[in-house]
Design an enzyme around this catalytic site. Structure first.
Site, PDB file in Angstrom:
ATOM      1  N   ASP A 256     -52.309  92.167   8.203  1.00 23.44           N
ATOM      2  CA  ASP A 256     -53.059  93.010   7.268  1.00 23.44           C
ATOM      3  C   ASP A 256     -53.985  92.232   6.346  1.00 23.44           C
ATOM      4  O   ASP A 256     -54.784  92.816   5.624  1.00 23.44           O
ATOM      5  CB  ASP A 256     -52.092  93.836   6.418  1.00 23.44           C
ATOM      6  CG  ASP A 256     -51.373  92.975   5.372  1.00 23.44           C
ATOM      7  OD1 ASP A 256     -51.068  91.801   5.685  1.00 23.44           O
ATOM      8  OD2 ASP A 256     -51.128  93.474   4.267  1.00 23.44           O
TER       9      ASP A 256
ATOM     10  N   ASP B 152     -46.948  89.301  11.233  1.00 24.10           N
ATOM     11  CA  ASP B 152     -47.116  88.539  10.006  1.00 24.10           C
ATOM     12  C   ASP B 152     -46.118  89.073   8.978  1.00 24.10           C
ATOM     13  O   ASP B 152     -45.911  90.289   8.885  1.00 24.10           O
ATOM     14  CB  ASP B 152     -48.552  88.696   9.481  1.00 24.10           C
ATOM     15  CG  ASP B 152     -48.780  87.913   8.206  1.00 24.10           C
ATOM     16  OD1 ASP B 152     -48.706  86.676   8.263  1.00 24.10           O
ATOM     17  OD2 ASP B 152     -49.015  88.537   7.159  1.00 24.10           O
TER      18      ASP B 152
ATOM     19  N   ASP C  59     -55.395  86.798   8.357  1.00 25.54           N
ATOM     20  CA  ASP C  59     -54.854  87.215   9.650  1.00 25.54           C
ATOM     21  C   ASP C  59     -55.967  87.519  10.656  1.00 25.54           C
ATOM     22  O   ASP C  59     -55.711  87.618  11.861  1.00 25.54           O
ATOM     23  CB  ASP C  59     -53.990  88.479   9.497  1.00 25.54           C
ATOM     24  CG  ASP C  59     -52.748  88.233   8.660  1.00 25.54           C
ATOM     25  OD1 ASP C  59     -52.216  87.116   8.732  1.00 25.54           O
ATOM     26  OD2 ASP C  59     -52.323  89.153   7.945  1.00 25.54           O
TER      27      ASP C  59
END
Length: 341
Positions: A213, A12, A217
């Site tokens: 994080d 990500d 997610d």
């Protein structure tokens, strides 16, 4: 244990590859509005937003000393933008798709070209419409972590395919991916679609590790074959992940995978030696040699080991059993010397 089988790592972008603290970089106003007037309206509308990009705009306006008004009828559209009323004006701020769905075309005032140029420079442009008409754009940039490029290089060295996932537009995402040497980009991904993107990669026959994080997610971390959470992120991400890196250093992903490979290799070595000992010596201890050596034909030099009839000396059998355990334990302790980074 499962991390050593991974073939693809999905990273990500925000908060993982970048610092997660974007800053305002550019303001482009159309005819009839100054940059400060545009920024003041946009920042006032964004005051109700909890998104990092909105917070960056508000902070940028405050640093310029601009007055901020109270926004009314604030509404945020996930993956799109925000709408609000400021000083009697309807204000829309978001990506080009969000404005297009609202019936506003950013190209009508020549905003498409500067937006593309900013995106190509790795910045995130957000288009602004006031009272239904294009009014300009603001751009923010999220600083790439110093260690991110090294982290990608380490993952490549382990033979992994590296994918970046982001909600940014494709031009911005590809600019950052080029900077970091990333293989593949999944851009303009809505927060609710991250798990679906991971599932799509798995459908291609890949064993996928997901690194993130944030709260949004968590579903993707749970969907991945191995979910890896950044320890400085949201608690829900750590709960959904299989592994949690104590620090925010993304290089820890390569360390974890390298340690996984070393551990599994060590397990296989230990199993081999344990089986080798047992396969070789248990039959001897059980008397497999007795039919051949019962007549006292054992050479004198072997009698301390096999006695007179071919049975393994119990003292030596116990020592061999202990040696098997010591060998396995000593080999396992070598993991303490594994260099992971």
């Amino acid at each position: 244990e499962g991390a050593h089988k991974l073939g693809t790592i999905v990273l990500d972008k925000t908060g993982t590859l970048t610092k997660g603290k974007p800053e305002l970089t550019d303001v482009v106003a159309s005819d009839g509005l100054s940059e400060d007037e545009l920024l003041s309206l946009v920042a006032s509308a964004e005051r109700g937003s909890e998104h990092p990009l909105g917070e960056a705009i508000v902070e940028g306006a405050r640093q310029r000393g601009l007055p901020l008004a109270e926004a009314e009828k604030f509404a945020a559209v996930a993956g799109g933008g925000i709408r609000a009323r400021v000083n009697g004006h309807s204000v829309l701020v978001g990506n080009s798709r969000f404005l297009s769905e609202a019936g506003v075309g950013e190209d009508s005032l020549g905003l498409e070209r500067p937006g593309e140029e900013l995106a190509s420079a790795g910045r995130t442009p957000m288009y602004v419409a006031i009272d239904g008409s294009p009014a300009g754009l603001v751009a923010v940039a999220d600083t790439v972590r110093e260690e991110s490029r090294e982290a990608v290089e380490r993952l490549h060295a382990l033979g992994l395919n590296v994918v970046m996932m982001t909600g940014d537009n494709r031009r911005t995402a590809e600019a950052i991916a080029r900077e970091l040497g990333i293989d593949r980009v999944l851009a303009e991904v809505l927060p609710g679609d991250k798990a679906a993107e991971v599932k799509r990669l798995q459908a291609e026959g890949k064993r996928v590790g997901m690194v993130g994080d944030g709260i949004n997610d968590a579903p993707a971390l749970a969907q991945a074959d191995v979910g890896i959470a950044i320890g400085t992120g949201a608690d829900v991400a750590m709960e959904a992940a299989d592994l949690t890196l104590i620090s925010g250093d993304v290089r820890g992903v390569a360390r974890a995978i390298k340690l996984s490979k070393a551990t599994v290799r060590n397990i296989k070595q230990n199993l081999f030696w344990a089986f080798a000992y047992n396969v070789a010596l248990i039959p001897v201890a059980a008397g497999v040699l007795y039919p051949f050596l019962a007549g006292g034909t054992i050479p004198e030099i072997l009698r301390p080991v096999l006695g007179e009839y071919g049975f393994l000396n119990p003292v030596l059998a116990a020592a061999a059993m202990a040696l098997s355990s010591v060998t396995v334990l000593s080999n396992a302790l070598r993991l303490r010397r594994v260099k992971t980074g």
